[in-house]
Design a protein around this motif. Structure first.
Motif, mmCIF file in Angstrom:
data_model
loop_
_atom_site.group_PDB
_atom_site.id
_atom_site.type_symbol
_atom_site.label_atom_id
_atom_site.label_comp_id
_atom_site.label_asym_id
_atom_site.label_seq_id
_atom_site.Cartn_x
_atom_site.Cartn_y
_atom_site.Cartn_z
ATOM 1 N N LEU A 234 -25.977 -20.031 -37.988
ATOM 2 C CA LEU A 234 -25.977 -20.218 -36.529
ATOM 3 C C LEU A 234 -25.677 -18.903 -35.819
ATOM 4 C CD1 LEU A 234 -24.142 -23.652 -36.087
ATOM 5 C CD2 LEU A 234 -26.530 -23.133 -35.516
ATOM 6 N N ALA A 235 -24.695 -18.173 -36.327
ATOM 7 C CA ALA A 235 -24.347 -16.886 -35.707
ATOM 8 C C ALA A 235 -25.579 -15.989 -35.667
ATOM 9 C CB ALA A 235 -23.207 -16.219 -36.465
ATOM 10 N N MET B 48 -26.870 -17.111 -17.859
ATOM 11 C CA MET B 48 -27.586 -17.491 -19.079
ATOM 12 C C MET B 48 -28.711 -18.443 -18.718
ATOM 13 S SD MET B 48 -26.671 -17.207 -22.622
ATOM 14 C CE MET B 48 -25.116 -17.819 -23.230
ATOM 15 N N ASP B 49 -29.905 -18.074 -19.091
ATOM 16 C CA ASP B 49 -31.049 -18.937 -18.793
ATOM 17 C C ASP B 49 -31.907 -18.979 -20.054
ATOM 18 O OD1 ASP B 49 -33.300 -20.201 -17.966
ATOM 19 O OD2 ASP B 49 -34.019 -18.568 -16.693
ATOM 20 N N LEU B 50 -31.861 -20.109 -20.751
ATOM 21 C CA LEU B 50 -32.543 -20.169 -22.036
ATOM 22 C C LEU B 50 -33.915 -20.831 -21.946
ATOM 23 C CD1 LEU B 50 -29.575 -20.902 -24.419
ATOM 24 C CD2 LEU B 50 -30.453 -18.753 -23.560
ATOM 25 N N MET C 294 -31.505 -14.812 -30.644
ATOM 26 C CA MET C 294 -31.829 -15.122 -29.253
ATOM 27 C C MET C 294 -31.433 -13.952 -28.352
ATOM 28 S SD MET C 294 -30.639 -19.109 -29.111
ATOM 29 C CE MET C 294 -31.102 -19.535 -27.440
ATOM 30 N N ARG C 295 -30.317 -13.340 -28.684
ATOM 31 C CA ARG C 295 -29.853 -12.189 -27.906
ATOM 32 C C ARG C 295 -30.834 -11.022 -28.054
ATOM 33 N NH1 ARG C 295 -24.451 -8.919 -29.396
ATOM 34 N NH2 ARG C 295 -24.490 -7.454 -27.654
ATOM 35 N N LEU D 141 -34.031 -11.304 -28.743
ATOM 36 C CA LEU D 141 -35.236 -11.681 -28.003
ATOM 37 C C LEU D 141 -35.037 -11.411 -26.512
ATOM 38 C CD1 LEU D 141 -38.005 -13.247 -27.773
ATOM 39 C CD2 LEU D 141 -36.641 -15.310 -27.472
ATOM 40 N N SER D 142 -33.892 -11.820 -26.009
ATOM 41 C CA SER D 142 -33.585 -11.640 -24.583
ATOM 42 C C SER D 142 -33.620 -10.167 -24.186
ATOM 43 C CB SER D 142 -32.205 -12.242 -24.298
ATOM 44 O OG SER D 142 -31.755 -11.866 -23.028
ATOM 45 N N ILE E 129 -42.410 -13.918 -24.850
ATOM 46 C CA ILE E 129 -42.223 -15.373 -24.845
ATOM 47 C C ILE E 129 -43.431 -16.061 -25.469
ATOM 48 C CG2 ILE E 129 -41.872 -17.388 -23.372
ATOM 49 C CD1 ILE E 129 -39.553 -15.872 -22.732
ATOM 50 N N ALA F 161 -26.507 -5.116 -32.651
ATOM 51 C CA ALA F 161 -26.943 -6.474 -33.014
ATOM 52 C C ALA F 161 -28.251 -6.439 -33.807
ATOM 53 C CB ALA F 161 -27.099 -7.331 -31.756
ATOM 54 N N TYR G 298 -28.186 -17.245 -32.987
ATOM 55 C CA TYR G 298 -27.856 -16.865 -31.604
ATOM 56 C C TYR G 298 -27.993 -15.354 -31.425
ATOM 57 C CZ TYR G 298 -26.417 -21.677 -31.367
ATOM 58 O OH TYR G 298 -26.435 -23.048 -31.431
ATOM 59 N N ASN G 299 -27.668 -14.618 -32.473
ATOM 60 C CA ASN G 299 -27.874 -13.166 -32.430
ATOM 61 C C ASN G 299 -29.352 -12.860 -32.195
ATOM 62 O OD1 ASN G 299 -26.543 -10.477 -32.956
ATOM 63 N ND2 ASN G 299 -28.159 -10.368 -34.496
#
Lengths: 352, 413
Positions: free
Chosen positions: B292-293, B1-3, B299-300, B302-303, B70, B315, B296-297
């Motif tokens: 919050l869920a 994991m690299d945020l 962020m996933r 985006l990743s 990004i 997702a 983070y979803n």
């Protein structure tokens, strides 16, 4: 930027899931849940894979991995309804002992030979009389200690002081709970000799939050299993000459489960990651994750059972082991309401 | 994991920040409409600096940067943090432009993309019809070729911004005998063409956010079609994908939730602040966990745009369903913490936040229904996400000609 499990973590996850699917069948769960067999063979196998010592430093024979690795493993264990002391020995006790400097038991824990249970009821908020200490002797009672076959227990008092008590000095009684895939007992102290491990309440709180992140992951895995089973059953089961999974009423139940559950995966990963890399977020995220997964898990447990119709209610399918496991994670170490209250306190929205 | 976004992006973030510092005063103000000069000037400034239409090629009027997720994210974060105006993002910009770039002719790209992104050409979308909502492909507005022109007759509904729009991108039936998905074409035409009538549709918020649009013998040049005849459904689906995710961003939900927290500190009942009421507090914290869920979803998701090996199909599919329902509930809590004050609306002197809590509560109910209802979302999630079968199609019943019962004619023997 990469949000998710690394290649190494995916490999570990894959090997753990393979082991669990071959060794922790529904028959094995039944035998352990009924008391016909102990969980020692499974724990031995998991320890041989390095999971008993997952967060223990290499110097003490562990794998020295992080909390993100641990939550990924916990999710796999929840999926399999795997018995064993992963939450208590491998994560909570290992963390607390390692950081309190009482590292002697760690090597035995990492090898799977020595189990250290946790008795945190008083610290989390006891509903019965508190345990008291005088001259390194404990008196009183601690309820819902994990697990019933531990060699010793870490007993956290209401003020955070935590003592280690050897099981041979203890009067302990197995407590029957809804979830027979994990064993729980009552510890009775009567001038029982105990050794102070730490008086650092912050460390004990941090240990509790790590436990909650693990519980959230365990519920995620268990709920994912129940969703997968519901979808598979709905494709197989025919009524009115059609698979019931072709009825919108059933499809929508499955879609609702998936919609609530899928974001939880990212939530649980972040909760694990925060302990490793974003300490300022760790406490609140772990508590929020535990409370949120408790709610989503409860919804999935009920809905999946309903998709199975009458069979879901029987012992034959065995779905109830997961239903109960989710219920167990919900209450132990703080109910969702109690945990959310703690988050409100952390945010300064209210007093203690 | 690299945020982390990596130190190579630090300079870029600084560049965005300094743009914001220097140009904050130039952004459009509350009264500036979508056709105002202030809006157009701002739009031009944003494009010139790469903060709007960033990856659209220069030859079509964009900034012409390589796609960089990004950098786009950093722009969104910095503009969001300073509440900066993101420029005009109507349906022409967000939905038509990507489709033209992908499926339009060179002439169409040259003619439409630049004025659209510069907010000089405002578009509306003509998809839904009174008889074609969730079953959009059953639409019946027809276009018949007469020489070099399409002649359009029919009606559209839920056409937002039709009253401001210069042009419409519109789905019409051109092949009445083809199966329903294969008989549709995607036409572009001016909204001042004779035969178009617009009627505002007042919704439950009291505003006319939508319109009904009627077409009577509207004549449109034959070449104003995107894709081939009968391909309109594929074109439309490419755009709907763009629409769904953008209706409910988790960061906006978190901003609103923090607004509820502020309200709970400010509002009181019998002298006690609402924040001290444990029932309301628990509702607040419960919603916070759900937001919050979704963050983070996000962020996933985006990743996964950066790391192509990550599977986030499910997702992504759930964002519209969960996001709009969640937002509706957050707005509801905002009203509930105010009690009877929460009833205030419009010019009521006791209204809080300019009535936004009641307004958004109703508006998000509209979004739960619009852009593919929650029930349609659940069909998509169960079929494409979980692999469950489609509901069997019901064939239209053939009406059999009634056969007269055989009654012996009187007297026959």
């Amino acid at each position: 930027m990469e949000f998710g499990l690394s290649q190494d973590q995916l490999l570990l996850d894959d090997s753990v899931r393979k082991y669990l699917s071959s060794e922790v069948s529904i028959d094995a769960v039944r035998k352990i849940a009924s008391g016909e067999q102990s969980d020692s063979d499974i724990w031995r196998g998991l320890a041989d894979m390095g999971l008993a010592g997952i967060i223990i430093p290499e110097a003490h024979g562990g794998a020295e991995l992080g909390m993100l690795d641990a939550v990924a493993i916990a999710e796999a264990m929840g999926y399999a309804a795997c018995p064993g002391p992963f939450l208590s020995t491998a994560v909570m006790s290992a963390h607390l002992l390692n950081h309190s400097g009482a590292t002697d038991p760690l090597a035995g824990m990492a090898s799977g030979d020595y189990r250290v249970g946790i008795a945190f009821s008083d610290f989390v908020g006891s509903r019965k009389g508190a345990v008291t200490e005088s001259a390194s002797k404990l008196s009183g009672q601690s309820l819902y200690a994990l697990d019933a076959s531990a060699d010793a227990y870490l007993v956290a008092l209401a003020d955070g002081r935590t003592f280690m008590v050897e099981s041979e000095h203890l009067d302990r009684t197995l407590l029957t709970t809804i979830d027979t895939t994990r064993s729980v007992c009552e510890l009775n102290f009567d001038q029982t000799p105990a050794c102070l491990v730490t008086d650092d309440a912050q460390l004990v709180r941090d240990t509790l939050y790590r436990g909650r992140a693990i519980q959230a992951a365990d519920t995620l895995g268990a709920a994912q299993y129940m969703l997968d089973q519901a979808v598979a059953y709905s494709l197989d089961r025919k009524q009115f000459n059609r698979a019931i999974g072709s009825f919108q009423a059933v499809k929508h139940m499955c879609a609702e489960m998936a919609s609530q559950l899928e974001p939880c995966r990212a939530f649980v990963w972040y909760a694990g990651h925060a302990f490793d890399e974003a300490a300022e977020d760790a406490a609140a995220t772990a508590c929020h994750a535990k409370a949120h997964l408790s709610e989503v898990g409860q919804f999935v447990a009920k809905t999946s059972t309903e998709v199975h119709g009458g069979m879901g209610f029987t012992d034959l399918v065995g779905l109830h082991y997961w239903f109960k496991r989710i219920g167990f994670n919900r209450q132990l170490l703080g109910s969702p309401e109690a945990v959310r209250h703690e988050v409100a306190v952390m945010q300064g929205l209210c007093g203690d | 994991m690299d945020l982390s976004y990596g130190s190579e992006y630090d300079a870029f973030r600084e560049e965005v920040r300094s743009f914001i510092r220097e140009n904050k005063d130039k952004q459009p103000q509350a009264g500036d409409g979508i056709k105002s000069q202030a809006m157009r000037d701002w739009q031009a400034l944003l494009i010139e600096n790469g903060y709007h239409s960033r990856t659209i090629p220069r030859e079509y009027g964009g900034y012409g940067a390589e796609p960089d997720i990004i950098k786009s994210r950093i722009i969104a974060e910095e503009f969001g943090a300073e509440r900066m105006h993101r420029g005009f993002n109507g349906q022409g910009v967000t939905m038509l432009t990507p489709v033209l770039l992908e499926m339009g002719t060179e002439e169409q790209k040259k003619a439409f993309v630049e004025p659209t992104i510069r907010a000089e050409m405002i578009w509306c979308q003509g998809y839904s019809e009174p008889g074609a909502g969730s079953d959009l492909a059953s639409l019946t507005t027809k276009a018949e070729l007469d020489g070099d022109e399409w002649v359009i007759n029919g009606q559209k509904i839920w056409t937002s911004t039709a009253h401001h729009a210069d042009w419409i991108f519109c789905l019409v039936r051109t092949e009445p005998d083809a199966p329903k998905h294969l008989g549709i074409s995607f036409l572009l035409f001016r909204m001042d063409t004779p035969g178009i009538e617009i009627r505002p549709l007042v919704d439950m918020t009291g505003d006319a956010n939508f319109n009904e649009v009627f077409f009577t013998d509207v004549r449109v040049p034959k070449h104003q079609i995107v894709g081939e005849r009968g391909q309109g459904w594929q074109v439309a689906n490419a755009i709907l994908g763009h629409e769904r995710g953008s209706l409910a961003t988790p960061d906006a939900a978190m901003n609103r939730l923090n607004g509820v927290k502020r309200l709970m500190r400010e509002e009181s009942i019998n002298g006690a602040a609402i924040i001290d009421n444990p029932v309301f507090r628990d509702r607040l914290l419960k919603l916070e966990g759900r937001v919050l869920a979704m963050q983070y979803n996000d962020m996933r998701l985006l990743s996964a745009k950066i790391n192509r090996n990550q599977d986030v199909r499910l997702a992504g599919m759930i964002v519209k369903l969960i996001g709009t329902e969640l937002r509706h509930e957050i707005e509801c809590l905002g009203i509930d913490v105010m009690g009877e004050i929460g009833l205030s609306y419009g010019d009521n002197p006791h209204v809080r936040g300019r009535g936004s809590w009641q307004y958004q509560y109703m508006f998000y109910l509209g979004l739960i229904i619009g852009g593919g209802t929650s029930q349609i979302q659940k069909n998509i999630i169960s079929e494409r996400g979980l692999g469950m079968p489609k509901e069997p199609k019901v064939e239209p019943k053939k009406v059999e000609p009634k056969i007269a019962p055989k009654i012996p004619a009187a007297g026959a023997k």
